[in-house]
Write a protein that holds these residues in place. Structure first.
Motif, short mmCIF file in Angstrom:
data_model
loop_
_atom_site.label_atom_id
_atom_site.label_comp_id
_atom_site.label_asym_id
_atom_site.label_seq_id
_atom_site.Cartn_x
_atom_site.Cartn_y
_atom_site.Cartn_z
N GLN A 410 7.86 35.92 37.30
CA GLN A 410 6.97 36.93 37.89
C GLN A 410 7.02 38.09 37.04
O GLN A 410 5.83 38.77 36.65
N ALA A 411 8.42 38.70 36.69
CA ALA A 411 8.48 39.96 35.81
C ALA A 411 7.60 39.56 34.60
O ALA A 411 7.06 40.59 34.21
N GLU A 412 7.47 38.41 33.89
CA GLU A 412 7.26 38.27 32.72
C GLU A 412 5.45 38.44 32.67
O GLU A 412 4.98 39.16 31.92
N GLU A 413 5.01 37.83 33.53
CA GLU A 413 3.71 38.17 34.04
C GLU A 413 3.21 39.58 34.12
O GLU A 413 2.23 39.81 33.35
N ARG A 414 4.13 40.16 35.01
CA ARG A 414 3.79 41.69 35.23
C ARG A 414 3.75 42.34 33.92
O ARG A 414 3.20 43.34 33.68
N LEU A 415 5.00 42.01 33.11
CA LEU A 415 5.04 42.86 31.85
C LEU A 415 3.93 42.41 30.72
O LEU A 415 3.61 43.47 30.13
N GLU A 416 3.48 41.35 30.90
CA GLU A 416 2.28 40.94 30.08
C GLU A 416 1.01 41.75 30.61
O GLU A 416 0.49 42.15 29.49
N LEU A 417 0.88 41.93 31.71
CA LEU A 417 -0.17 42.77 32.31
C LEU A 417 -0.06 44.30 32.01
O LEU A 417 -0.99 44.76 31.23
N GLU A 418 1.27 44.85 31.89
CA GLU A 418 1.46 46.13 31.49
C GLU A 418 1.57 46.24 29.93
O GLU A 418 0.69 47.50 29.60
N LYS A 419 1.77 45.17 29.21
CA LYS A 419 1.60 45.21 27.71
C LYS A 419 0.13 45.38 27.44
O LYS A 419 -0.26 46.23 26.44
N LYS A 420 -0.71 44.53 28.06
CA LYS A 420 -2.20 44.67 27.78
C LYS A 420 -2.82 46.03 28.40
O LYS A 420 -3.72 46.59 27.47
N ARG A 421 -2.24 46.48 29.21
CA ARG A 421 -2.90 47.88 29.82
C ARG A 421 -2.53 48.92 28.71
O ARG A 421 -3.39 49.79 28.52
N SER A 422 -1.17 48.94 28.19
CA SER A 422 -0.59 49.74 27.29
C SER A 422 -1.48 49.66 25.97
O SER A 422 -1.85 50.62 25.18
N ARG A 423 -1.68 48.52 25.54
CA ARG A 423 -2.42 48.30 24.27
C ARG A 423 -3.88 48.74 24.49
O ARG A 423 -4.36 49.47 23.56
N GLN A 424 -4.41 48.60 25.59
CA GLN A 424 -5.81 49.05 25.97
C GLN A 424 -5.91 50.67 26.04
O GLN A 424 -6.72 51.31 25.52
N SER A 425 -4.72 51.11 26.45
CA SER A 425 -4.78 52.66 26.67
C SER A 425 -4.60 53.34 25.24
O SER A 425 -5.15 54.43 24.75
N LEU A 426 -3.77 52.49 24.28
CA LEU A 426 -3.64 53.19 23.03
C LEU A 426 -4.75 53.03 22.20
O LEU A 426 -5.35 53.83 21.35
N GLU A 427 -5.49 51.77 22.45
CA GLU A 427 -6.90 51.66 21.71
C GLU A 427 -7.91 52.92 22.14
O GLU A 427 -8.64 53.35 21.09
N ASP A 428 -7.90 53.10 23.48
CA ASP A 428 -8.88 53.98 23.86
C ASP A 428 -8.42 55.54 23.37
O ASP A 428 -9.46 56.21 22.76
N ALA A 429 -7.10 55.73 23.19
CA ALA A 429 -6.67 56.91 22.64
C ALA A 429 -7.09 57.20 21.26
O ALA A 429 -7.35 58.08 20.64
N GLU A 430 -6.81 55.98 20.60
CA GLU A 430 -7.29 55.94 19.15
C GLU A 430 -8.70 56.24 18.89
O GLU A 430 -9.06 56.93 18.03
N HIS A 431 -9.59 55.69 19.93
CA HIS A 431 -11.09 56.03 19.82
C HIS A 431 -11.30 57.36 20.01
O HIS A 431 -12.10 58.00 19.29
N LEU A 432 -10.73 57.88 20.91
CA LEU A 432 -10.97 59.23 21.32
C LEU A 432 -10.68 59.93 20.17
O LEU A 432 -11.28 61.20 19.66
#
Length: 670
Positions: A410-432
Motif C-alpha cells: 500500500q505504501a508503495e502505491e501511495r509513494l508512486e502516486l506521490e512521485k507522479k504528483r511531484s513530477r507533475q508539479s515539477l513539470e508545471d513549475a518548469e513550464h511556468l
C-alpha cells in the motif's frame, strides 16, 4: 651693409672708375635699411653705380642725398635706378640744384615708382623751367603712392602753382605739401584755393613766404581743417566698423561654442542611453543565468529523486528478507503488539508535534532564515536518532512481517502516486519558468525598440537644431550684407555732403556729431543686448546643469534598484537552497520510513502530507516571486516613463534656449 659696399665697389670697377672712399666710409657706418650720403660730392660714375645698385637692392628703405652737388647726368642716372625700385619709402634730394632734366627725371620717377611715400626737394630750381615743372605736376596727378612732398625754395611762380592746383584736383594720395618760400603770389594762391574743394586727402598745406594775402591763407587753413576733420571722421567710422565687426565675430564664436556644448550634451545623453541599454542587457543575462541555475537545481532534485527510488527498491529487497523472518517471529508477535501500539502512539504524537513545528517554521521562513536552518539541523538530528531507534527495533519487527508486507505494498502505491504528483508539479513549475523567461525576453525586446525610437527622435532633434543653425548663419550673412550696404550708403552720403557749399560746413559737422552720438548709443544698446543674452545663456546653462544632476540622481536610483533586485535574486536563491535542503531531509526521512514500512505507515502518511505541503509552499513562494517580479517590472516602467517625461522637458528647454539665442534676437524682422 657689407654686401652693399662690395656690390658698389664691383659696379664702379666694371665701369672703369674707382669707388669713392668717402662713400665707402659712409656705407660702413650707416644703420640697417638706411643710406645717408648727405654733403658727399657724388661723381657721375658713383651715381651710375648707385643707380644700378638701387635697381636690385631690397634692403634700403631710406635714401638721403641732400647737398650732394649732383650734376644733371648724375641725378638722371640715380632717378632711373629708382624707377624700378619697390623698397625705398623715403627719398631726400635737398639742395642739389635740380633743373629741367632733373624735373623730367622726377616726373618719370613719379609715374613709374609705386613705393616712395616721402619726397624732399627743398632748395632746388624746379619752378624755373615751366614746361619741365608742368611735366612734374602731371606725373604728380597720376601718382597714387606719395604721401608727403617738400617743394620749399624751388622758385615756383603763379603758373607753377596753377599746374600744382590742376595736379591736386586729380591726386588722391598726397596728404602733406610744403610750398613755403616760393613766388606763388595772389594768382597762384587763388588757383590753389579753388582746387582744394576737389581734393579730399590733402590735410596740410604750407604757403608762408609766398606773398599771398591773409584771406586766401585763412581759406586754405579752413579747407585743411575741413579735410582733417573729414579724415578724422573717416578714421573713426573705420574704427567703429572694426569694433562692430569684432562684436559680430564674437557673437558668432559664442553661438558656435553654445551649439558645440549642446551637441556634446546630446552625445553624452546618447552615450548614457547606450550604457543603460547595455546595463539592462547585462541584467537580463543575469536573470537568465539565475533561471539556468534554478533549472540545474531542479535537475539535481530529479537525480536525487531517482536515487530515492533506488533506495526504495533496496528497501523492498530488505522487506523480502524480513518476510523470510516472519515464520520465526510469529510467537513474539503478541507480546510485542502492545509495545508496538504504545510506540506507535508515541511516534504519532511526535509526528504531530513535528508537523506543527514545521508549519510554524514555514510561516516564519522569510524573516528567520537562520533559525529555520537551526531547526532543520535539529530535525536532522532527530531523524538520525529515530533511525538509530529503528535500527534497534528492527529485530522486534520480524513478527509482523505479513502485515508489514501488505502495508508496504500500500505504501508503495501511495509513494508512486506521490512521485507522479511531484513530477507533475515539477513539470508545471518548469513550464511556468519557461513562460516567465519568454515574457521577460519580449519585455526586454520592447524596451530595446523603445530606446531605439528615442534615439531616432533625438537624432531628428539634432537635425532640426542643425537646420536652425544654418538659418541663423544665413540671417547673420544677411545682417552683414545689410551693414555693408548701410556703410556704403553712409560713404555716398558723406561724399554728397562734401560736394555742397562751404556755408553748410557747420551744419554738416553738427549732423556728423549727432550721427556719431547715435552710433555710440546703438553700440551701447548692442552691448546691453549682448550682456542680456549672456545672462540668459548662463541661466539656461544652470538649468541644463540642474537637469543633468537630476538625470544622474535618477541613474543612481536605477542602479540602487538594480542592486536591490540582485539582492532579492540572491535571497530567493538562498531560499531555494534551503528548500532543497529540506527536501533532501524529507527524502532521507522517506528512506527511513520505507525501511520500517509496516510499523511506521502513519508516519509515512505524515511525511507524504509534509511533502505535499512543502510543494504547496513552494508554489506559493513561486507565486510571491512572480508578484514581486511584476511589481519590479511596474517600477521599471514607471521609472522609464519619468525618464521620458524628463527627456521631453529637456528637449523643450533646449528648443526654448535656441529660440531665445542672441543671433535670433539680432535677426532682421520679417
Amino acid at each position: 651693409m657689407e654686401e652693399f659696399r662690395r656690390t658698389y665697389s664691383r659696379l664702379c670697377k666694371e665701369s672703369g672708375a674707382e669707388p669713392q672712399e668717402t662713400v665707402l666710409q659712409q656705407m660702413h657706418q650707416l644703420p640697417q635699411g638706411r643710406l645717408d650720403l648727405a654733403t658727399q660730392s657724388l661723381t657721375v660714375d658713383t651715381c651710375r653705380a648707385l643707380g644700378k645698385l638701387l635697381q636690385k637692392e631690397a634692403l634700403l628703405t631710406e635714401l638721403v642725398l641732400s647737398d650732394c652737388m649732383l650734376s644733371e647726368e648724375g641725378a638722371v642716372l640715380l632717378l632711373q635706378g629708382l624707377c624700378v625700385n619697390t623698397i625705398v619709402r623715403f627719398l631726400d634730394l635737398k639742395g642739389n640744384n635740380l633743373r629741367a632734366s632733373g624735373a623730367e627725371a622726377l616726373a618719370k620717377l613719379l609715374r613709374q615708382n609705386k613705393s616712395i611715400q616721402s619726397l624732399t626737394l627743398e632748395w632746388n630750381s624746379l619752378g624755373t623751367w615751366e614746361e619741365a615743372f608742368a611735366a612734374f605736376c602731371g606725373a604728380l596727378a597720376a601718382n597714387g603712392a606719395l604721401r608727403q612732398l617738400d617743394l620749399r625754395n624751388n622758385q615756383i611762380s603763379h603758373k607753377g602753382a596753377e599746374e600744382l592746383a590742376l595736379a591736386l584736383k586729380s591726386n588722391t594720395s598726397l596728404q602733406q605739401l610744403d610750398l613755403r618760400w616760393n613766388h606763388i603770389g595772389l594768382l597762384g594762391g587763388r588757383a590753389l584755393v579753388n582746387c582744394l574743394p576737389s581734393n579730399r586727402t590733402l590735410w596740410k598745406l604750407e604757403l608762408a613766404g609766398n606773398s599771398i594775402p591773409g584771406d586766401i591763407l585763412r581759406a586754405v587753413e579752413q579747407a585743411m581743417d575741413h579735410n582733417q576733420d573729414r579724415q578724422t571722421a573717416f578714421r573713426e567710422s573705420q574704427a567703429r566698423a572694426h569694433v562692430l565687426s569684432k562684436e559680430v565675430r564674437h557673437l558668432r564664436e559664442e553661438k558656435s561654442k553654445q551649439f558645440l556644448d549642446l551637441m556634446e550634451t546630446i552625445d553624452r545623453q546618447r552615450e548614457e542611453m547606450v550604457r543603460t541599454s547595455k546595463a539592462s542587457a547585462a541584467r537580463v543575462g543575469q536573470l537568465q543565468e539565475a533561471l539556468n541555475e534554478r533549472h540545474s537545481i531542479i535537475n539535481a532534485l530529479k537525480a536525487k529523486l531517482q536515487m530515492a527510488e533506488a533506495a526504495l527498491a533496496l528497501s523492498e529487497q530488505k522487506a523480502q528478507d524480513l518476510g523470510e523472518l516472519l515464520a520465526t517471529a510469529e510467537q513474539e508477535q503478541r507480546s510485542l503488539a502492545q509495545r508496538q501500539a504504545k510506540e506507535h502512539r508515541l511516534e504519532q504524537q511526535e509526528a504531530a508535534e513535528r508537523e506543527s513545528k514545521l508549519l510554524r517554521d514555514l510561516s516564519a521562513a522569510n524573516e528567520k532564515n537562520l533559525l529555520l536552518q537551526n531547526q532543520v539541523d535539529e530535525l536532522e538530528r532527530k531523524v538520525k536518532s529515530q533511525q538509530d531507534q529503528l535500527f534497534l527495533t528492527r529485530q522486534e519487527l520480524t513478527n509482523t512481517a505479513a502485515e508489514l508486507k501488505m502495508r508496504a505494498v500500500q505504501a508503495e502505491e501511495r509513494l508512486e502516486l506521490e512521485k507522479k504528483r511531484s513530477r507533475q508539479s515539477l513539470e508545471d513549475a518548469e513550464h511556468l519558468r519557461f513562460k516567465e523567461v519568454e515574457h521577460m525576453t519580449r519585455h526586454l525586446e520592447e524596451s530595446e525598440r523603445a530606446m531605439q525610437e528615442r534615439v531616432q527622435r533625438l537624432e531628428a532633434v539634432r537635425l532640426s537644431l542643425e537646420e536652425e543653425l544654418s538659418r541663423a548663419k544665413a540671417a547673420a550673412l544677411s545682417e552683414r550684407s545689410q551693414a555693408e550696404e548701410e556703410l556704403i550708403k553712409a560713404k555716398n552720403q558723406v561724399r554728397l555732403e562734401e560736394q555742397q557749399h562751404l556755408a553748410h560746413l557747420e551744419e554738416k559737422l553738427r549732423l556728423l556729431a549727432q550721427a556719431r552720438d547715435e552710433a555710440q548709443s546703438a553700440c551701447l544698446q548692442q552691448k546691453q543686448v549682448v550682456a542680456d543674452a549672456q545672462a540668459r545663456a548662463s541661466q539656461l546653462g544652470r538649468q541644463v546643469e540642474g537637469l543633468r544632476r537630476r538625470l544622474e540622481e535618477l541613474q543612481q536610483e536605477l542602479s540602487n534598484k538594480d542592486q536591490e533586485k540582485a539582492a532579492e535574486v540572491t535571497r530567493v536563491r538562498l531560499e531555494l537552497q534551503e528548500q532543497n535542503g529540506r527536501l533532501q531531509a524529507e527524502l532521507t526521512a522517506q528512506e527511513a520510513l520505507k525501511e520500517k514500512a509496516a510499523a511506521l505507515e502513519r508516519q509515512l502518511k505524515v511525511i507524504a502530507s509534509d511533502h505535499r505541503e512543502a510543494l504547496l509552499d513552494r508554489e506559493s513562494e513561486n507565486a510571491s516571486l512572480r508578484e514581486k517580479l511584476r511589481l519590479k517590472q511596474a517600477e521599471i516602467a514607471r521609472i522609464r516613463d519619468e525618464e521620458a517625461q524628463r527627456a521631453s522637458f529637456l528637449q523643450n528647454a533646449v528648443l526654448a534656449y535656441v529660440q531665445g539665442s542672441p543671433l535670433r534676437t539680432l535677426s532682421p524682422q520679417k
